[in-house]
Design an enzyme around this catalytic site. Structure first.
Site: not given
Lengths: 353, 353, 353
Positions: A243-245
């Site tokens: 997922a993001h980050n």
């Protein structure tokens, strides 16, 4: 596989530093599994469960551990400490696939603002968006799309039908298998008072460091802000979700169908096995091994092996699992205690009476 | 990100209805996370775990809650109730990516029986089959394929390498990320007396309502008969599986790697977290939250939070998990009881003797 | 769906060997679910949960079991033992989709060393690498890529955006849905003393036998050596992972998001439900059913139903799950026992005193 190769067994033995027992003039033309090997094949034995195939294998030569009982005289042996590694090194040296792709296909599109290094190969219908930088010796197979401002370091290999969205950076010697998507929007929304979700723009990118390999149909989302990072030398299997980050350390492994939620940091030299899930905003340290299907809902900073959903340290998880299987017995013991107490109380009542 | 933007902090404060503390003439040119921010950046603080970065951040301005201790004088503050939402609104207003794609590429194929609205953009090698209707301002990126009779509503955005099979209907303002497959055949077979599976034709379609977003490499199967439906405003993450004849309500969330079996109905405003699985023919009501990795084998109609495989209401699941971890202690207590009973019985025997 | 079909109900009844009750001259033009059916539609009833729709359905005719109460006279009935199978057979006979694709598109690339059978259809931007053999009546949809030495048997259907890597063999009448990747490298590395992973070349292939169907966005890795094998008639759903050197038997089912690790052998007529995971080097026998989300860490050779992570035989798993839910009660019983023992001991002390 290279079909015209002929290597003397003595040469192979020398390369791996093994001890040759048998005919050193045997010519090896191919490698095979012990149960599928034919004349001219070199094979290996390291799991005892495969020893049953030794008596019937047609292999001409075999890597074995020094202590292996060499009961057949019609086969040549190379003794090594680690047969699997020796075999892999010969595989790597002589039988590595070439992934042949040469030149820039006339159906490939390269935006005029992009730059290509030396000896780049682009397959059919490849799309290279604006302001991309493609390093020397990069190969990009058919129908793969790179949007604008993407960088790919030298000697990277990107297979067909891959999507890399704008601003993502791919290191050197990276391998990306077919169908993988790098840099899709992270899953970020703000919910309003009516329960309607509003998209939070995802304006970061993905950085894939050198020597990373990413399997087929995996997805690595761009950061909301900043970068999602896959550390140098990490290896990611098929159908993995990042997922993001997320930040993944160096030399960390993620097996198939595992997934990491947003803003998780994973350390170096860790192993995330198949179908593992990690909740958002957690920290997983170095040298952590998460056994298949584990679900992690709290940070794990202590090196070690963990299992379960929610995940526990492996030793505890094994003890608990054993207890779990014993519950019916424990219940019987509780029943027996209840009867005995009942008897004791009844006897006492009688004694009183 | 838009690199030439210059906004006065006072303007930002006004937009979010915040209280500006510090220099109102500060010029903001970009947004960043607190630990990555630089001069000219606006950042925000809402999770206490990020407060450790406050002393060292290089940000020029920061969204904080009113009660935050403003210990630094070299940074400007905007006080707001919900710093995350304020930040997201500025992100949305000034820094939304443009997803630039203009015009119809000459390598795109549009079947002559299909119709395109105004201002449609089609990337390279896009295929639009027969009798499709593409609304105004739709963007379809490179190598995406729409088979016959597909409709796409206005202002929808479809990224590269997406497959939409025949007869599927996509609403307005829908976003579909790369590699997603909409309308593949449902998994339906009849087994004969010899154990051979015969395919049941899947002649329904998929309807994706307005304002839905679907992540990368997800799969939504067409109905056997009728329609698989994704309700208005629902958001679906990466690598999600939605089987044939599923109906998903309005404003419902499915996180990465979750999956729903055939003919399941899910209500409105529900949340299906990562790696959750739901068995076939069940009903999940409104306002149901399924925690990550849960497995649902019975219908859940009561709003609430659920966890486990098989899923239980969350409070129960937490109590059971605590008990599970305590089993070794309980077993010790059973052992002790057994000894005490033994002692009591022995004493009694001695007293008798 | 074929929109111009008109079939007399008596003809349908004859085909399925049913008993017609009502107007035999009714004309059927389409099939539908009971809750969505309209005039001219044939529907069916087999799950009791759908009986609530019977009173209001607009269907003209319905397949029912002989014992069904035929309370409506404005609808015609066909009595059959298995309404679902009868319905599916009519679906198959009259309403099978055609998957129309004709001829070889001028944007398709066929390497001159490859051979095509009769009546092959290739969509736009299809890439057929060197030395491929494509059988008669094969259809390959848009943007699909076959690298060198791939074989596809007659009448197989490969949808868009599929990747098949070098040397893989696809049987006859195989269906492969969009986005699936066949023959990506297996996940194999050797770790050196510094913790760096070195890729082990994956020089085997994938063999998909006749009559297999593979869903969307699934991944089947090539063998390290030898072949990964999908046995005849097996059916694989979406987002399924099959690792290197796996061998799947005949008529075996894998539901969505299930995964099998390297070198696992699965037998015939087995069912691997959704989100199941199987660890490496195990053997799963014939007629084994693994319930959804199960995790298999030991070989299972005995036919039967299994559930849990780690998997247990289903009967045991159900008993243990019931006990698990009862733990709070068991703990209460332990507490009560402790009190009673305490009382008994105290009384004894008092008696002594």
């Amino acid at each position: 596989m290279n079909n015209n190769l002929k290597i003397k067994l003595s040469e192979i033995s020398e390369i791996v530093g093994g001890k040759l027992v048998g005919d050193s003039n045997v010519i090896i033309s191919s490698l095979a599994k012990i149960d599928e090997a034919d004349e001219g094949d070199l094979t290996f034995l390291y799991l005892s469960s495969y020893e049953k195939f030794f008596d019937s294998t047609h292999a001409s030569a075999i890597f074995v551990k020094p202590e292996f009982k060499k009961t057949r005289s019609d086969i040549s042996y190379i003794e090594v400490k680690e047969p699997e590694k020796a075999f892999a090194s010969i595989l790597l040296k002589f039988f590595s696939p070439k992934f042949e792709l040469v030149g820039i296909d006339k159906t490939a599109f390269i935006d005029p603002t992009s730059s290509l290094g030396k000896n780049v190969a682009l397959g059919k219908n490849v799309v290279i968006g604006a302001n991309c930088k493609i390093g020397d010796n990069v190969k990009i197979f058919h129908n793969t799309v790179l949007l604008e401002n993407v960088e790919v370091g030298e000697a990277s290999l990107i297979f067909q039908n891959v999507s890399i969205r704008e601003d993502c950076k791919i290191g050197k010697r990276v391998i990306i298998h077919p169908g993988t998507v790098i840099g899709a929007d992270g899953f970020g929304y703000q919910k309003d008072e009516k329960g309607v979700y509003h998209k939070v723009p995802q304006i970061g990118n993905v950085i894939v460091e050198d020597d990373v390999e990413i399997g087929a149909n995996s997805t690595i989302d761009r950061a909301a802000l900043g970068s999602s990072i896959i550390g140098k030398g990490s290896k990611i299997d098929n159908l993995v979700q990042i997922a993001h980050n997320v930040s993944l350390g160096i030399n960390t492994i993620m097996s198939a169908q595992s997934g990491i939620s947003g803003s998780v940091k994973v350390g170096n030299n860790s192993i995330i096995a198949g179908q593992v899930g990690i909740s958002g905003h957690l920290e997983i340290g170095d040298n952590v091994i998460l056994i298949a299907q584990s679900g992690v809902s709290k940070s794990i900073t202590k090196p070690g092996i963990y299992f379960g959903s929610p995940a526990k340290d492996f030793k505890t998880a094994k003890i608990l699992e054993a207890h779990f299987r014993n519950i019916p017995e424990y219940v019987e013991r509780i029943k027996k205690l209840e009867e005995e107490i009942k008897n004791l109380k009844e006897e006492k009542e009688q004694n009183k009476g």
